[in-house]
Design an enzyme around this catalytic site. Structure first.
Site, PDB file in Angstrom:
ATOM      1  NE  ARG A  68      -4.239  -1.582   0.406  1.00 12.82           N
ATOM      2  CZ  ARG A  68      -4.444  -2.652  -0.359  1.00 12.82           C
ATOM      3  NH1 ARG A  68      -3.586  -2.942  -1.321  1.00 12.82           N
ATOM      4  NH2 ARG A  68      -5.501  -3.416  -0.184  1.00 12.82           N
ATOM      5  CG  HIS A 100      -3.561  -1.179  -6.632  1.00 12.62           C
ATOM      6  ND1 HIS A 100      -3.910  -0.526  -5.484  1.00 12.62           N
ATOM      7  CD2 HIS A 100      -3.495  -2.483  -6.274  1.00 12.62           C
ATOM      8  CE1 HIS A 100      -4.049  -1.381  -4.480  1.00 12.62           C
ATOM      9  NE2 HIS A 100      -3.798  -2.582  -4.950  1.00 12.62           N
TER      10      HIS A 100
HETATM   11  C1  GLV Z   1      -5.226  -5.514  -3.598  1.00 11.14           C
HETATM   12  O1  GLV Z   1      -4.680  -4.485  -3.384  1.00 11.14           O
HETATM   13  C2  GLV Z   1      -5.631  -6.410  -2.570  1.00 11.14           C
HETATM   14  O2  GLV Z   1      -5.517  -6.044  -1.387  1.00 11.14           O
HETATM   15  O3  GLV Z   1      -6.067  -7.525  -2.884  1.00 11.14           O
END
Ligand code: GLV
Length: 329
Positions: free
Chosen positions: A244, A292
């Site tokens: 993150r 992401h």
């Molecule tokens: C993606 O970021 C997840 O947490 O699966």
């Protein structure tokens, strides 16, 4: 209501609907995701009723969520458990409306570990073998060979040794990198040098030419990689963040990249997503950006995992993947 047990019964681990077809409400981010989950869950649990979150959705027994619309928990006060449609649950645990005793399950691997391992292997290989140099040379039409340096000379540190971290560590070790892993509590893994809180972070970081950040976002990891921590990495180290954005202090990272203390960073996650167009990361010559995608939820596999867990809960069992709220993951 759908005949759910009371909170007290739930607290004792009694199945809410041992003999009935459960109702599952989906609170997901897009219509496409909702459609995919609906189909996959209907196949995995043919007797379940799958509904989409809305003001007039029927009361459900279970929810599959990814950043649901505000007010979700007020609309669904009778849930027996919640399934996050991904691995991270930081967005759920920081929701002030989340009921205190509601059990939360997160996806364990579900096809994501392999993707993350591939992402990190690609970035570590690119960094170590300096493939960027050949890309630059191609642009200039230059034919020039550089000496081989064994990956045995490039130690990789994986911070966070859960299912994802372990898969990353194993993939990198298989490529010839010496790998060290950091976890909260002690682990013993063949071929991986294991560090934990009893060693402290500094000796782990000092030996990591490549640092992979793969730990959940919790109060203990938020802003962990600040100027002090980044300075503990060897000069010229490379950072990969697949966890993150909030684990890394962006200004500190930019300063370390600007000064050359860090050789580069591959970032898949950011404090603000989508990454704002004017953010310096976009144009920084030492930063590589992906939106992401290092581990995309594989809906078919994840839905089968959720279905198995719902069946287990119906039998009064406690499935794996239960989030420990005291640890925040
Ligand atoms: C993606 O970021 C997840 O947490 O699966």
């Amino acid at each position: 209501m759908t005949g759910l047990s009371s909170g007290a019964e739930r607290g004792r681990g009694v199945s809410p609907r041992a003999n009935a077809s459960p109702t599952i409400v989906l609170g997901l981010r897009s219509a496409d995701a909702t459609q995919e989950w609906t189909q996959a869950l209907s196949e995995a649990l043919p007797h379940a009723r799958i509904v989409t979150d809305s003001a007039d959705a029927p009361a459900a027994d279970y929810a599959v969520l990814w950043r649901p619309q505000p007010g979700f928990f007020a609309r669904q006060p009778g849930l027996a458990a919640v399934f996050a449609a991904g691995a991270g649950v930081d967005w759920l645990l920081t929701d002030p409306t989340l009921p205190a005793a509601l059990p939360i399950y997160r996806i364990e691997d579900g096809g994501m570990a392999e993707q993350m391992a591939a992402y990190c292997a690609h970035e570590a290989l690119r960094f170590h073998y300096r493939y960027d140099r050949y890309e630059a040379q191609q642009r200039e039409g230059v034919w020039q060979e550089w000496p081989y340096v064994s990956p045995a000379r490039c130690a990789v540190g994986v911070f966070g040794m859960g299912k994802m971290g372990e898969a990353i560590a194993r993939a990198l070790a298989a490529l010839g990198f010496p790998v060290r892993g950091y976890s909260r509590s002690p682990r013993a893994l063949v071929g991986i040098e294991c560090f934990d809180d009893s060693h402290g972070l500094e000796p782990f970081l000092q030996g990591a030419q490549v640092l992979v950040v793969a730990a959940p976002l919790t109060p203990a990891t938020r802003n962990l990689f600040d100027a002090t921590r980044l300075a503990q990495l060897p000069r010229g180290a490379f950072l990969i963040n697949v966890a993150r954005g909030d684990l890394v202090v962006e200004e500190a990272l930019l300063a370390a990249l600007d000064s050359g203390a860090l050789a580069g960073a591959a970032l898949d996650v950011f404090r603000t997503e989508p990454l704002p167009r004017e953010h310096r990361f976009w144009t920084h010559p030492r930063v590589r950006i992906t939106p992401h995608v290092a581990a995309i939820t594989v809906v078919s596999e994840s839905a089968r995992q959720v279905a198995r867990r719902i069946t287990q809960l119906g039998l009064g069992e406690v499935p794996s993947g239960l989030v420990d709220r005291s640890r925040a993951y």
